[in-house]
Design a protein around this motif. Structure first.
Motif, mmCIF file in Angstrom:
data_model
loop_
_atom_site.group_PDB
_atom_site.id
_atom_site.type_symbol
_atom_site.label_atom_id
_atom_site.label_comp_id
_atom_site.label_asym_id
_atom_site.label_seq_id
_atom_site.Cartn_x
_atom_site.Cartn_y
_atom_site.Cartn_z
ATOM 1 N N LEU A 117 1.018 -0.905 0.063
ATOM 2 C CA LEU A 117 0.130 -0.108 -0.057
ATOM 3 C C LEU A 117 1.259 1.436 -0.111
ATOM 4 O O LEU A 117 0.586 2.391 -1.008
ATOM 5 C CB LEU A 117 -0.998 0.254 1.499
ATOM 6 N N MET A 118 2.252 0.845 0.802
ATOM 7 C CA MET A 118 2.749 2.718 0.524
ATOM 8 C C MET A 118 3.215 2.562 -0.431
ATOM 9 O O MET A 118 3.739 3.945 -1.208
ATOM 10 C CB MET A 118 3.538 2.363 2.386
ATOM 11 N N ILE A 119 3.947 1.477 -1.560
ATOM 12 C CA ILE A 119 4.594 1.654 -2.816
ATOM 13 C C ILE A 119 3.891 1.747 -3.980
ATOM 14 O O ILE A 119 4.084 2.560 -4.087
ATOM 15 C CB ILE A 119 5.199 0.068 -2.763
ATOM 16 N N ASP A 120 2.756 1.894 -3.412
ATOM 17 C CA ASP A 120 1.250 2.243 -4.098
ATOM 18 C C ASP A 120 0.871 3.275 -4.037
ATOM 19 O O ASP A 120 0.994 4.499 -4.810
ATOM 20 C CB ASP A 120 0.145 1.720 -4.048
ATOM 21 N N SER A 121 1.719 4.132 -3.074
ATOM 22 C CA SER A 121 1.102 6.251 -2.571
ATOM 23 C C SER A 121 2.044 6.933 -3.084
ATOM 24 O O SER A 121 1.582 7.459 -2.823
ATOM 25 C CB SER A 121 0.271 5.794 -1.167
ATOM 26 N N LEU A 122 3.113 6.106 -3.304
ATOM 27 C CA LEU A 122 4.569 6.439 -3.357
ATOM 28 C C LEU A 122 4.843 7.220 -4.827
ATOM 29 O O LEU A 122 3.724 6.474 -5.617
ATOM 30 C CB LEU A 122 5.556 6.411 -3.861
ATOM 31 N N GLN A 123 4.504 8.661 -5.139
ATOM 32 C CA GLN A 123 4.748 8.686 -6.736
ATOM 33 C C GLN A 123 5.606 8.567 -7.445
ATOM 34 O O GLN A 123 6.358 8.315 -6.916
ATOM 35 C CB GLN A 123 4.462 10.623 -6.290
ATOM 36 N N THR A 124 5.356 8.435 -8.633
ATOM 37 C CA THR A 124 6.104 7.272 -9.831
ATOM 38 C C THR A 124 6.355 8.658 -10.517
ATOM 39 O O THR A 124 6.074 9.823 -10.597
ATOM 40 C CB THR A 124 5.051 6.514 -10.956
ATOM 41 N N SER A 125 7.072 8.401 -11.559
ATOM 42 C CA SER A 125 7.828 9.878 -12.494
ATOM 43 C C SER A 125 7.820 8.906 -13.944
ATOM 44 O O SER A 125 7.665 7.953 -13.911
ATOM 45 C CB SER A 125 8.922 9.415 -11.723
ATOM 46 N N ASN A 126 8.161 9.828 -15.176
ATOM 47 C CA ASN A 126 8.629 9.250 -15.999
ATOM 48 C C ASN A 126 9.644 9.276 -16.825
ATOM 49 O O ASN A 126 9.686 8.472 -16.927
ATOM 50 C CB ASN A 126 7.664 10.122 -17.503
ATOM 51 N N VAL A 127 10.553 9.384 -15.993
ATOM 52 C CA VAL A 127 12.401 8.826 -16.201
ATOM 53 C C VAL A 127 12.242 7.340 -15.239
ATOM 54 O O VAL A 127 12.748 7.759 -13.658
ATOM 55 C CB VAL A 127 12.641 10.417 -15.321
ATOM 56 N N ALA A 128 13.253 7.361 -15.801
ATOM 57 C CA ALA A 128 13.666 5.358 -15.041
ATOM 58 C C ALA A 128 14.830 5.503 -14.510
ATOM 59 O O ALA A 128 16.069 5.818 -14.505
ATOM 60 C CB ALA A 128 13.856 4.753 -16.508
ATOM 61 N N ALA A 129 14.873 6.867 -13.449
ATOM 62 C CA ALA A 129 16.425 7.145 -13.124
ATOM 63 C C ALA A 129 16.407 5.661 -11.669
ATOM 64 O O ALA A 129 17.529 4.427 -11.741
ATOM 65 C CB ALA A 129 15.831 8.364 -11.765
ATOM 66 N N ILE A 130 15.212 4.930 -10.805
ATOM 67 C CA ILE A 130 14.835 4.722 -10.064
ATOM 68 C C ILE A 130 13.805 3.643 -10.381
ATOM 69 O O ILE A 130 12.556 4.029 -10.663
ATOM 70 C CB ILE A 130 14.758 4.973 -8.577
ATOM 71 N N THR A 131 14.108 2.560 -11.256
ATOM 72 C CA THR A 131 12.982 1.300 -11.816
ATOM 73 C C THR A 131 12.755 0.326 -10.370
ATOM 74 O O THR A 131 13.680 -0.095 -9.831
ATOM 75 C CB THR A 131 13.457 0.660 -12.903
ATOM 76 N N LEU A 132 11.385 0.357 -10.301
ATOM 77 C CA LEU A 132 10.969 -0.868 -9.308
ATOM 78 C C LEU A 132 10.347 -2.165 -10.331
ATOM 79 O O LEU A 132 9.802 -1.512 -10.857
ATOM 80 C CB LEU A 132 9.573 -0.623 -8.079
ATOM 81 N N VAL A 133 11.146 -3.025 -9.643
ATOM 82 C CA VAL A 133 10.270 -4.289 -11.162
ATOM 83 C C VAL A 133 10.037 -5.159 -9.904
ATOM 84 O O VAL A 133 9.856 -5.903 -8.874
ATOM 85 C CB VAL A 133 11.300 -5.275 -11.847
ATOM 86 N N GLU A 134 7.862 -5.565 -10.515
ATOM 87 C CA GLU A 134 7.283 -6.547 -9.839
ATOM 88 C C GLU A 134 7.056 -7.629 -10.430
ATOM 89 O O GLU A 134 6.201 -7.303 -11.797
ATOM 90 C CB GLU A 134 5.879 -5.537 -8.894
ATOM 91 N N TYR A 135 7.372 -8.630 -10.208
ATOM 92 C CA TYR A 135 6.290 -9.790 -9.967
ATOM 93 C C TYR A 135 5.131 -10.348 -9.263
ATOM 94 O O TYR A 135 5.505 -10.118 -8.105
ATOM 95 C CB TYR A 135 6.927 -10.920 -11.224
#
Length: 166
Positions: A117-135
């Motif tokens: 839930l907290m991961i989903d609440s973080l604001q995302t960006s359009n630039v791939a400086a940090i990428t969270l990969v999820e399966y």
């Protein structure tokens, strides 16, 4: 391939929970059949004076037919495998989210605690400086996270791969 590390970690889980499988070919074969049926209907059943309906059916039929054939051949000849969750009998879903570097510490904290839930609440960006990969499995009983940083024209893993089983 950015998802290679996370896939290897999933395949190493004990008990064969996740196994590598080739993508199914039933959907592209279905598209091929629908395309052939549309072409069949166009050539045998449509008597259109203006030609608009016939042309629409012909374009849609040829498009679906070619798409289905190309994707079926590609899937049958490819050696690419994707994670398959054996308890739910479904393929795992893949997603990528991008974040600013300023959010890295918060992201690491939430991923290490497994707080979705907290991961989903973080604001995302359009630039791939940090990428969270999820399966994740369809019923969310198995979730795997990996955090990558874009550095010198490459994505490098900057945290441990976190696997959450419920």
């Amino acid at each position: 391939m950015i998802e290679h590390n996370i896939c290897e970690a999933l395949y190493a889980l004990p008990g064969g929970v996740v196994e590598p499988r080739r993508q199914p070919v039933c959907k592209p074969i279905l598209a091929t059949i629908v395309g052939a049926v549309l072409l069949f209907i166009n050539f045998l059943a449509i008597d259109d004076k203006s030609g608009a309906l016939g042309m629409t059916l012909m374009v849609a039929g040829i498009t679906l037919l070619l798409f289905g054939i190309v994707v079926t051949i590609a899937r049958l000849t490819s050696d690419k495998r994707i994670p398959y969750h054996t308890p739910s009998k479904r393929y795992m879903r893949y997603s990528e989210r991008y974040y600013d570097r300023a959010q890295l510490e918060m992201l690491k904290k939430y991923v290490s605690s497994g707080d979705r839930l907290m991961i989903d609440s973080l604001q995302t960006s359009n630039v791939a400086a940090i990428t969270l990969v999820e399966y994740h499995s369809v019923n969310d009983t198995l979730i795997a996270y990996a955090i990558y940083e874009y550095y010198e024209f490459d994505n490098r893993l900057i945290s441990e791969i976190k696997i959450i089983q419920r």
